[in-house]
Structure formats: C-alpha cells, structure tokens
Motif scaffolding. Structure first.
Motif, PDB file in Angstrom:
ATOM      1  N   SER A  28     -79.066  21.636  53.754  1.00 20.34           N
ATOM      2  CA  SER A  28     -78.316  21.150  54.908  1.00 20.34           C
ATOM      3  C   SER A  28     -76.889  20.795  54.511  1.00 20.34           C
ATOM      4  O   SER A  28     -76.572  20.604  53.339  1.00 20.34           O
ATOM      5  N   SER A  29     -76.029  20.687  55.519  1.00 18.71           N
ATOM      6  CA  SER A  29     -74.619  20.393  55.233  1.00 18.71           C
ATOM      7  C   SER A  29     -74.437  18.961  54.737  1.00 18.71           C
ATOM      8  O   SER A  29     -73.498  18.674  53.992  1.00 18.71           O
ATOM      9  N   SER A  30     -75.334  18.050  55.111  1.00 21.41           N
ATOM     10  CA  SER A  30     -75.202  16.669  54.627  1.00 21.41           C
ATOM     11  C   SER A  30     -75.437  16.593  53.123  1.00 21.41           C
ATOM     12  O   SER A  30     -74.785  15.808  52.425  1.00 21.41           O
ATOM     13  N   ASN A  31     -76.351  17.416  52.607  1.00 21.40           N
ATOM     14  CA  ASN A  31     -76.580  17.442  51.156  1.00 21.40           C
ATOM     15  C   ASN A  31     -75.367  18.006  50.423  1.00 21.40           C
ATOM     16  O   ASN A  31     -74.998  17.527  49.348  1.00 21.40           O
ATOM     17  N   PHE A  32     -74.726  19.043  51.020  1.00 21.62           N
ATOM     18  CA  PHE A  32     -73.506  19.572  50.415  1.00 21.62           C
ATOM     19  C   PHE A  32     -72.394  18.527  50.428  1.00 21.62           C
ATOM     20  O   PHE A  32     -71.632  18.407  49.473  1.00 21.62           O
ATOM     21  N   LYS A  33     -72.301  17.757  51.499  1.00 20.56           N
ATOM     22  CA  LYS A  33     -71.259  16.725  51.591  1.00 20.56           C
ATOM     23  C   LYS A  33     -71.480  15.633  50.544  1.00 20.56           C
ATOM     24  O   LYS A  33     -70.526  15.164  49.916  1.00 20.56           O
ATOM     25  N   LYS A  34     -72.736  15.232  50.357  1.00 26.13           N
ATOM     26  CA  LYS A  34     -73.037  14.212  49.357  1.00 26.13           C
ATOM     27  C   LYS A  34     -72.649  14.691  47.957  1.00 26.13           C
ATOM     28  O   LYS A  34     -72.015  13.967  47.183  1.00 26.13           O
ATOM     29  N   LEU A  35     -73.031  15.915  47.634  1.00 28.69           N
ATOM     30  CA  LEU A  35     -72.690  16.455  46.319  1.00 28.69           C
ATOM     31  C   LEU A  35     -71.193  16.697  46.176  1.00 28.69           C
ATOM     32  O   LEU A  35     -70.637  16.560  45.090  1.00 28.69           O
ATOM     33  N   SER A  36     -70.544  17.026  47.263  1.00 31.66           N
ATOM     34  CA  SER A  36     -69.101  17.221  47.223  1.00 31.66           C
ATOM     35  C   SER A  36     -68.385  15.916  46.903  1.00 31.66           C
ATOM     36  O   SER A  36     -67.414  15.897  46.140  1.00 31.66           O
ATOM     37  N   LYS A  37     -68.874  14.818  47.455  1.00 31.15           N
ATOM     38  CA  LYS A  37     -68.273  13.507  47.162  1.00 31.15           C
ATOM     39  C   LYS A  37     -68.511  13.092  45.720  1.00 31.15           C
ATOM     40  O   LYS A  37     -67.617  12.558  45.064  1.00 31.15           O
ATOM     41  N   ILE A  38     -69.717  13.337  45.227  1.00 25.46           N
ATOM     42  CA  ILE A  38     -70.052  12.912  43.867  1.00 25.46           C
ATOM     43  C   ILE A  38     -69.337  13.767  42.824  1.00 25.46           C
ATOM     44  O   ILE A  38     -68.753  13.256  41.875  1.00 25.46           O
ATOM     45  N   SER A  39     -69.369  15.090  43.013  1.00 24.15           N
ATOM     46  CA  SER A  39     -68.845  15.999  41.997  1.00 24.15           C
ATOM     47  C   SER A  39     -67.392  16.381  42.224  1.00 24.15           C
ATOM     48  O   SER A  39     -66.778  17.012  41.365  1.00 24.15           O
ATOM     49  N   LYS A  40     -66.840  16.039  43.376  1.00 21.24           N
ATOM     50  CA  LYS A  40     -65.453  16.354  43.729  1.00 21.24           C
ATOM     51  C   LYS A  40     -65.197  17.865  43.769  1.00 21.24           C
ATOM     52  O   LYS A  40     -64.111  18.342  43.427  1.00 21.24           O
ATOM     53  N   LEU A  41     -66.223  18.612  44.157  1.00 20.26           N
ATOM     54  CA  LEU A  41     -66.091  20.055  44.373  1.00 20.26           C
ATOM     55  C   LEU A  41     -66.068  20.311  45.873  1.00 20.26           C
ATOM     56  O   LEU A  41     -66.767  19.654  46.632  1.00 20.26           O
ATOM     57  N   LYS A  42     -65.283  21.293  46.295  1.00 21.80           N
ATOM     58  CA  LYS A  42     -65.108  21.514  47.730  1.00 21.80           C
ATOM     59  C   LYS A  42     -65.943  22.662  48.282  1.00 21.80           C
ATOM     60  O   LYS A  42     -66.499  22.563  49.359  1.00 21.80           O
ATOM     61  N   SER A  43     -66.033  23.777  47.575  1.00 18.64           N
ATOM     62  CA  SER A  43     -66.722  24.937  48.140  1.00 18.64           C
ATOM     63  C   SER A  43     -68.226  24.888  47.843  1.00 18.64           C
ATOM     64  O   SER A  43     -68.664  24.320  46.836  1.00 18.64           O
ATOM     65  N   LYS A  44     -68.977  25.509  48.734  1.00 17.10           N
ATOM     66  CA  LYS A  44     -70.433  25.523  48.570  1.00 17.10           C
ATOM     67  C   LYS A  44     -70.838  26.333  47.346  1.00 17.10           C
ATOM     68  O   LYS A  44     -71.798  25.969  46.657  1.00 17.10           O
ATOM     69  N   GLN A  45     -70.113  27.420  47.081  1.00 16.97           N
ATOM     70  CA  GLN A  45     -70.448  28.251  45.926  1.00 16.97           C
ATOM     71  C   GLN A  45     -70.257  27.477  44.620  1.00 16.97           C
ATOM     72  O   GLN A  45     -71.082  27.555  43.717  1.00 16.97           O
TER      73      GLN A  45
END
Length: 88
Positions: free
Chosen positions: A60-77
């Motif tokens: 889900s997009s919420s899981n991508f958002k959580k990981l994006s905040k933690i890892s500071k990565l922007k793209s899904k790939q």
C-alpha cells in the motif's frame, strides 16, 4: 589556655569529593547519551525491517510513505531496492 591549629585537610578532602562527584556525574551523562544514541539506531533498524516486511506483504502507499520517511528515499523503485538490499 588552649592552642588550636587549623589544618587544611578538611578543605582538601571536600574539594577532592566535589571534583570526584563532578567527574562521576559527567561520566554518567556521557554513558547515558551513548546508550540513548545506540537505542535510537537499533530502533530505526527494527523499524525499517518491520516496514520492509510489511511492504512485501501489503504494497500500500502508506507503507511506502512510512519507509520514505525513515529511509529518506523518494521513488518506489529505490525503496524496493533498499528493502532487497536490507535483507542481504
């Protein structure tokens, strides 16, 4: 008539105790700060691990958002590559 001589032994012992007390408190503060930093790193590691596992089950997009905040990565790939590299 009494003759009293004052010695400075009491002053030296009080100043020595105060110096030792200050050193002990500073050492305690440094140790506690080190422990809190290490716990922060451990917490971040397990949070990334949990969210990568969650992402592998539910994309889900919420899981991508959580990981994006933690890892500071922007793209899904990049997040996918990060999670794959995290397990190796």
């Amino acid at each position: 008539m009494k003759l009293e001589l004052k010695t400075d032994n009491e002053n030296y012992s009080k100043s020595l105790l105060s110096v030792l007390g200050t050193v002990f408190i500073l050492t305690l503060i440094i140790v506690l700060c080190d422990i809190s930093l290490k716990l922060g790193f451990i917490s971040r590691h397990y949070q990334i691990d949990y969210n990568c596992r969650l992402l592998s089950v539910d994309q889900s997009s919420s899981n991508f958002k959580k990981l994006s905040k933690i890892s500071k990565l922007k793209s899904k790939q990049r997040i996918w590559d990060f999670c794959r590299g995290f397990y190796k």
